[in-house]
Design a protein around this motif. Sequence first.
Motif, PDB file in Angstrom:
ATOM      1  N   ILE A  65       0.850  -1.186   0.000  1.00 29.88           N
ATOM      2  CA  ILE A  65       0.000   0.000   0.000  1.00 29.88           C
ATOM      3  C   ILE A  65       0.886   1.237   0.000  1.00 29.88           C
ATOM      4  CG2 ILE A  65      -1.835  -1.180   1.262  1.00 29.88           C
ATOM      5  CD1 ILE A  65      -1.034   0.523   3.733  1.00 29.88           C
ATOM      6  N   GLY A  66       0.283   2.350  -0.340  1.00 32.40           N
ATOM      7  CA  GLY A  66       0.913   3.654  -0.200  1.00 32.40           C
ATOM      8  C   GLY A  66       0.039   4.514   0.695  1.00 32.40           C
ATOM      9  N   VAL A  67       0.656   5.481   1.368  1.00 38.59           N
ATOM     10  CA  VAL A  67      -0.078   6.341   2.307  1.00 38.59           C
ATOM     11  C   VAL A  67       0.336   7.784   2.046  1.00 38.59           C
ATOM     12  CG1 VAL A  67      -0.587   6.823   4.722  1.00 38.59           C
ATOM     13  CG2 VAL A  67      -0.138   4.467   3.996  1.00 38.59           C
ATOM     14  N   THR A  68      -0.638   8.683   2.078  1.00 37.64           N
ATOM     15  CA  THR A  68      -0.402  10.079   1.744  1.00 37.64           C
ATOM     16  C   THR A  68      -1.007  10.983   2.806  1.00 37.64           C
ATOM     17  OG1 THR A  68      -0.521   9.533  -0.614  1.00 37.64           O
ATOM     18  CG2 THR A  68      -0.714  11.856  -0.022  1.00 37.64           C
ATOM     19  N   LEU A  69      -0.261  12.005   3.197  1.00 34.09           N
ATOM     20  CA  LEU A  69      -0.777  13.055   4.070  1.00 34.09           C
ATOM     21  C   LEU A  69      -1.446  14.105   3.196  1.00 34.09           C
ATOM     22  CD1 LEU A  69      -0.979  14.566   6.810  1.00 34.09           C
ATOM     23  CD2 LEU A  69       1.270  15.553   6.276  1.00 34.09           C
ATOM     24  N   LEU A  78      -4.814  22.962  -1.272  1.00 39.10           N
ATOM     25  CA  LEU A  78      -4.552  21.580  -0.902  1.00 39.10           C
ATOM     26  C   LEU A  78      -3.076  21.252  -1.083  1.00 39.10           C
ATOM     27  CD1 LEU A  78      -7.637  19.876  -2.588  1.00 39.10           C
ATOM     28  CD2 LEU A  78      -7.377  20.550  -0.188  1.00 39.10           C
ATOM     29  N   ARG A  79      -2.544  20.486  -0.154  1.00 44.47           N
ATOM     30  CA  ARG A  79      -1.162  20.042  -0.227  1.00 44.47           C
ATOM     31  C   ARG A  79      -1.137  18.555   0.119  1.00 44.47           C
ATOM     32  NH1 ARG A  79       1.760  24.860   3.340  1.00 44.47           N
ATOM     33  NH2 ARG A  79       0.528  26.606   2.487  1.00 44.47           N
ATOM     34  N   SER A  80      -0.214  17.852  -0.452  1.00 47.75           N
ATOM     35  CA  SER A  80      -0.077  16.436  -0.128  1.00 47.75           C
ATOM     36  C   SER A  80       1.384  16.063  -0.120  1.00 47.75           C
ATOM     37  CB  SER A  80      -0.838  15.565  -1.131  1.00 47.75           C
ATOM     38  OG  SER A  80      -0.243  15.635  -2.410  1.00 47.75           O
ATOM     39  N   ARG A  81       1.706  15.053   0.654  1.00 50.23           N
ATOM     40  CA  ARG A  81       3.060  14.521   0.646  1.00 50.23           C
ATOM     41  C   ARG A  81       3.020  13.063   1.042  1.00 50.23           C
ATOM     42  NH1 ARG A  81       6.250  18.509   3.579  1.00 50.23           N
ATOM     43  NH2 ARG A  81       4.699  19.872   2.631  1.00 50.23           N
ATOM     44  N   PRO A  82       3.882  12.244   0.435  1.00 53.93           N
ATOM     45  CA  PRO A  82       3.865  10.819   0.762  1.00 53.93           C
ATOM     46  C   PRO A  82       4.327  10.578   2.194  1.00 53.93           C
ATOM     47  CG  PRO A  82       5.751  11.367  -0.615  1.00 53.93           C
ATOM     48  CD  PRO A  82       4.907  12.597  -0.554  1.00 53.93           C
ATOM     49  N   MET A  83       3.751   9.563   2.815  1.00 58.63           N
ATOM     50  CA  MET A  83       4.166   9.141   4.148  1.00 58.63           C
ATOM     51  C   MET A  83       5.022   7.884   3.999  1.00 58.63           C
ATOM     52  SD  MET A  83       0.616   9.871   6.277  1.00 58.63           S
ATOM     53  CE  MET A  83       1.391  10.026   7.885  1.00 58.63           C
ATOM     54  N   THR A  84       5.930   7.685   4.928  1.00 57.94           N
ATOM     55  CA  THR A  84       6.839   6.540   4.871  1.00 57.94           C
ATOM     56  C   THR A  84       6.686   5.696   6.122  1.00 57.94           C
ATOM     57  OG1 THR A  84       8.630   7.837   5.865  1.00 57.94           O
ATOM     58  CG2 THR A  84       8.503   7.783   3.459  1.00 57.94           C
ATOM     59  N   ALA A  88      10.064  -1.174   9.547  1.00 60.50           N
ATOM     60  CA  ALA A  88       9.473  -2.341   8.894  1.00 60.50           C
ATOM     61  C   ALA A  88       8.644  -3.139   9.885  1.00 60.50           C
ATOM     62  CB  ALA A  88      10.579  -3.213   8.305  1.00 60.50           C
ATOM     63  N   GLY A  89       7.467  -3.552   9.424  1.00 60.89           N
ATOM     64  CA  GLY A  89       6.606  -4.382  10.246  1.00 60.89           C
ATOM     65  C   GLY A  89       5.728  -3.650  11.237  1.00 60.89           C
ATOM     66  N   THR A  90       5.833  -2.313  11.294  1.00 63.11           N
ATOM     67  CA  THR A  90       5.049  -1.566  12.278  1.00 63.11           C
ATOM     68  C   THR A  90       3.704  -1.102  11.749  1.00 63.11           C
ATOM     69  OG1 THR A  90       6.011   0.553  11.600  1.00 63.11           O
ATOM     70  CG2 THR A  90       7.174  -0.704  13.318  1.00 63.11           C
ATOM     71  N   ASP A  91       3.569  -0.967  10.421  1.00 66.83           N
ATOM     72  CA  ASP A  91       2.373  -0.401   9.791  1.00 66.83           C
ATOM     73  C   ASP A  91       2.118   1.042  10.240  1.00 66.83           C
ATOM     74  OD1 ASP A  91       1.628  -2.678   8.248  1.00 66.83           O
ATOM     75  OD2 ASP A  91       0.835  -3.623  10.062  1.00 66.83           O
ATOM     76  N   ARG A  92       3.125   1.680  10.822  1.00 65.95           N
ATOM     77  CA  ARG A  92       2.999   3.067  11.254  1.00 65.95           C
ATOM     78  C   ARG A  92       3.688   3.955  10.224  1.00 65.95           C
ATOM     79  NH1 ARG A  92      -0.682   5.668  14.145  1.00 65.95           N
ATOM     80  NH2 ARG A  92       0.136   7.442  15.318  1.00 65.95           N
ATOM     81  N   TRP A  93       2.892   4.861   9.633  1.00 64.43           N
ATOM     82  CA  TRP A  93       3.360   5.715   8.555  1.00 64.43           C
ATOM     83  C   TRP A  93       3.516   7.147   9.058  1.00 64.43           C
ATOM     84  CZ3 TRP A  93       4.015   3.683   3.513  1.00 64.43           C
ATOM     85  CH2 TRP A  93       3.614   2.349   3.359  1.00 64.43           C
ATOM     86  N   THR A  94       4.594   7.813   8.637  1.00 61.84           N
ATOM     87  CA  THR A  94       4.879   9.149   9.153  1.00 61.84           C
ATOM     88  C   THR A  94       5.250  10.114   8.028  1.00 61.84           C
ATOM     89  OG1 THR A  94       7.219   8.637   9.511  1.00 61.84           O
ATOM     90  CG2 THR A  94       5.710   8.220  11.351  1.00 61.84           C
ATOM     91  N   ALA A  95       5.032  11.379   8.313  1.00 59.46           N
ATOM     92  CA  ALA A  95       5.483  12.477   7.452  1.00 59.46           C
ATOM     93  C   ALA A  95       5.514  13.716   8.315  1.00 59.46           C
ATOM     94  CB  ALA A  95       4.550  12.673   6.261  1.00 59.46           C
ATOM     95  N   GLU A  96       6.224  14.729   7.884  1.00 65.09           N
ATOM     96  CA  GLU A  96       6.203  15.989   8.601  1.00 65.09           C
ATOM     97  C   GLU A  96       5.931  17.124   7.626  1.00 65.09           C
ATOM     98  OE1 GLU A  96       9.986  16.105  10.558  1.00 65.09           O
ATOM     99  OE2 GLU A  96      11.020  16.952   8.814  1.00 65.09           O
ATOM    100  N   ALA A  97       5.363  18.194   8.184  1.00 65.24           N
ATOM    101  CA  ALA A  97       5.041  19.355   7.355  1.00 65.24           C
ATOM    102  C   ALA A  97       5.194  20.607   8.193  1.00 65.24           C
ATOM    103  CB  ALA A  97       3.617  19.253   6.814  1.00 65.24           C
ATOM    104  N   GLN A  98       5.679  21.660   7.571  1.00 58.93           N
ATOM    105  CA  GLN A  98       5.792  22.950   8.236  1.00 58.93           C
ATOM    106  C   GLN A  98       4.543  23.769   7.918  1.00 58.93           C
ATOM    107  OE1 GLN A  98       9.068  25.597   7.027  1.00 58.93           O
ATOM    108  NE2 GLN A  98       9.434  25.989   9.192  1.00 58.93           N
TER     109      GLN A  98
END
Length: 684
Positions: A65-69, A78-84, A88-98
């Motif tokens: 899957i892919g995840v997007t903020l 509107l703004r978007s950025r990919p989450m990473t 591995a194995g956590t299924d927890r996706w993160t991103a940061e934005a100012q």
Amino acid sequence: MAKTAANRDLVNQAPPASDFVARVGRIPVLDLSPQVSDNLWPTRSFVGEVVPFAATAFREGHDLIGVTLLLRAPDGSLRSRPMTLSAAGTDRWTAEAQLDKPGTWEYRVGAYADDWNTWRHNAVIKIPAGIDVELMFLIGSGLLTAAAADTGRPVAERRLFRAAAKKLVTAGLPVADRLLAIDEPKLAKAIALHPLAGLETVSEPRTIIVERQRAAVGSWYEFFPRSEGAKKLANGSWKSGTFRTAAKRLPAVAAMGFDVLYLPPIHPIGSAFRKGPNNSLIVGPFDPGSPWAIGSADGGHDAIHPDLGTEADFSYFLNRARKLGLEVALDFALQASPDHPWVTSHPEWFTTLPDGSIAYAENPPKKYQDIYPINFDNDPAGIRAEALRVLTHWIDLGVKIFRVDNPHTKPLDFWEWLIAEVNAAHPDVIFLAEAFTRPALMQALGKVGFQQSYTYFTWRNTKIELEEFFDGLARQTPDFLRPNLFVNTPDILTEFLQFGGPAAFKIRAALAALASPSWGVYAGFELYESVARPGAEENIDNEKYEYRPRSFAKAEELGQSLAPFITQLNEIRRAHPALGQLRNLDIHASDDDSILVFSKYLDAAYTGTGEADALLVVVNVDPHSVRETVVHLDVTRFGIPVGEPFEVTDLLTGTTWTWTADNFVRLDAFTQPLHILHVKGRSA
């Protein structure tokens, strides 16, 4: 039989299928962050803050899957950025934005079946192994063909997809060449920008209130205007300082680099039960009383003490401060002296005891006979209306910041309502909670709207205490609690300052100024005032109860002032944007139980200078010793590759060293108790 009947009853009681509402989408998106108390209140941020976002997202099976903020700014853009994946194995996706604009922001997290990368993962395994070669190419070509038919994509991108789709299934083209086409750079870039997605699922929205930068970032200075320019006359009486004489102190405050000048209450002071020096019940004819005993025949919370001047004088003071780059914060203390006009016009706003007397304020063993607390349950609507009227009066005069006295002794729902009402009309108004109270209540004040809060900082002095305290501020509560680390107050002179000498004052100022985006100093700190009233944690001859003129300039001339060091701290704060963030504080290790090490790092994408900003702070928190030790750094936290040497320059002395992850330090509390190191390396 009975068991079967019970099961049948449960089935019969189940709601009809038409009433069912799914709690997850086709791809579950759960546990969004930031959010406050299960989304009861909006998260709070400030202009320029770098906010980390996170969500848990996954799907059944092994497909990727892919995840997007997804961000919606206050202007609707509107703004978007990919989450990473965080690991591995956590299924927890993160991103940061100012977040760069004030107002109400909205964010969602979108997840999708990553059809292309799922296919690619399988293709690069199966095709070289000779498994389903033509079938895999046919599937990949089909994905690209479908994407090329999407009229919502750019024309050039669609053309690129058509060419790549054709190449994957071109008869006679070697398998190796077709396999290389999968990762052709232009194709990879286009897919990264606009993924080949299916089963798209978007979370419910979450709200972030982004406030002006001063709501979280600033250097505060407190003084009593009545002391600035006060003179003792021959007969033992005093001539009070005024707004005009206090304005003469403003250039020196601004020169030290402060942004906010905080004034204790400026209102008329009651005579009944007035306190004398050091909170004494014995009062002389010339004792001015506590400014927190608000109200007399001259007026209440919307009036100015006659000794300080008029509204015109106050406006002069505000304008003079503004020209020097200072904002004025005013104390908002919802309490009254026995002489306050409210006592006669609204006796129901107070608590009447069985003997007919009105209850005065107490915090055993402390007694405040000169102050009546408000009873918020007798006439809540009337009290709310009056509080809003008073605040609006001062806002109309130009005050945009309020330091709120003892907010934890008033109902939480009152503050939630009042701050919401004020900020709806005046979103630039800031409230600082003077809340030295239980963690849950202090944190709840932040959740319901207070932009800043005092903290337990003054009582956190050892290395282990400070590590836990700083890490908690940066990791546990930054979504709703913004700390203002005051080093002292008229009520607080800790043992650390009483017995630590000048080194203690320097250490505490540096910790406050460098760890938090907001910090504060009460006048006299720069003069090393450290003599406490016996049996109390506050200065002797306390300024709350008497005039306290000081010879600041003379102390500087004699080299007996901390003002030059404070000025240097504030200059460093302004020059280094990393210090304007809270969430970026990282604790590092040392072999000594009194050497505290922490860093602050801000990526080049957020500094506004095109270069990353990295600072490393090493402090000897024992003001009585010389310490030698080795510090151990996680250099990745400030952008340096592991094993690579880097340069550090002490911003206090200008000395430069080459460091690695492990370094010897010697810190003499009496001469140089700390390093403020600007890190320069390949990445930083």
